[in-house]
Design a protein around this motif. Sequence first.
Motif, PDB file in Angstrom:
ATOM      1  N   ILE A 184       5.415   9.256   3.451  1.00 28.63           N
ATOM      2  CA  ILE A 184       4.511   9.846   2.459  1.00 28.63           C
ATOM      3  C   ILE A 184       4.273  11.321   2.773  1.00 28.63           C
ATOM      4  CG2 ILE A 184       2.121   9.834   1.608  1.00 28.63           C
ATOM      5  CD1 ILE A 184       2.225   6.714   2.059  1.00 28.63           C
ATOM      6  N   ILE A 188       0.841  -1.202   0.000  1.00 27.72           N
ATOM      7  CA  ILE A 188       0.000   0.000   0.000  1.00 27.72           C
ATOM      8  C   ILE A 188       0.876   1.253   0.000  1.00 27.72           C
ATOM      9  CG2 ILE A 188      -1.665   1.337   1.368  1.00 27.72           C
ATOM     10  CD1 ILE A 188      -2.727  -1.477   2.337  1.00 27.72           C
ATOM     11  N   ILE A 189       1.879   1.274   0.857  1.00 23.34           N
ATOM     12  CA  ILE A 189       2.783   2.424   0.953  1.00 23.34           C
ATOM     13  C   ILE A 189       3.517   2.629  -0.367  1.00 23.34           C
ATOM     14  CG2 ILE A 189       4.882   3.291   2.084  1.00 23.34           C
ATOM     15  CD1 ILE A 189       3.767   1.784   4.639  1.00 23.34           C
ATOM     16  N   ILE A 210       2.360   6.537  -7.018  1.00 28.46           N
ATOM     17  CA  ILE A 210       1.405   7.504  -7.570  1.00 28.46           C
ATOM     18  C   ILE A 210       1.984   8.920  -7.471  1.00 28.46           C
ATOM     19  CG2 ILE A 210      -0.848   8.608  -7.184  1.00 28.46           C
ATOM     20  CD1 ILE A 210      -1.841   5.745  -6.331  1.00 28.46           C
ATOM     21  N   ILE A 241       1.173   4.090  -3.042  1.00 30.59           N
ATOM     22  CA  ILE A 241       0.913   5.525  -2.845  1.00 30.59           C
ATOM     23  C   ILE A 241       2.125   6.348  -3.266  1.00 30.59           C
ATOM     24  CG2 ILE A 241       0.495   7.307  -1.099  1.00 30.59           C
ATOM     25  CD1 ILE A 241      -1.198   5.116   0.385  1.00 30.59           C
TER      26      ILE A 241
END
Length: 132
Positions: free
Chosen positions: A84, A7-8, A14, A11
């Motif tokens: 992030i 998931i990290i 992206i 992200i």
Amino acid sequence: MLLITSIIAAILTIIFIKLSFAVIGLRRKNKVGLGSGGHEDLERAIRTQANFAEYIPLGVILIACLELNGAPWWLVAIPGVSLIIGRLIHAKGMNTPPPDFSKRVLGMKFTFFTLIALVALNLTWSLYRLAV
């Protein structure tokens, strides 16, 4: 499994793609094939993307190591979210004309603190797992 890391990493990818499209858009706008052509906005975009690419791989590797070694999900997720946030703040500080150095510095503080924390977490968790 590397669910939290996945998931990290997704992200962060992206964000990297968005930064890359910003560079491409400015290259087209300024008709520059290589380098910045003396355009300050393009130079900032290039450096923002490059800075991201320089720091993120080590962070993702350390997050993945922590998760692979069986650390609790929250111990993996917290530094991931911090990384992030740091990268987003840094990018905002770099790309807001004129550059907002306070945001740039804050973003780098988040990034360095997170990387240092990940080193400490990996060493501590690995030594704990070896001892148990």
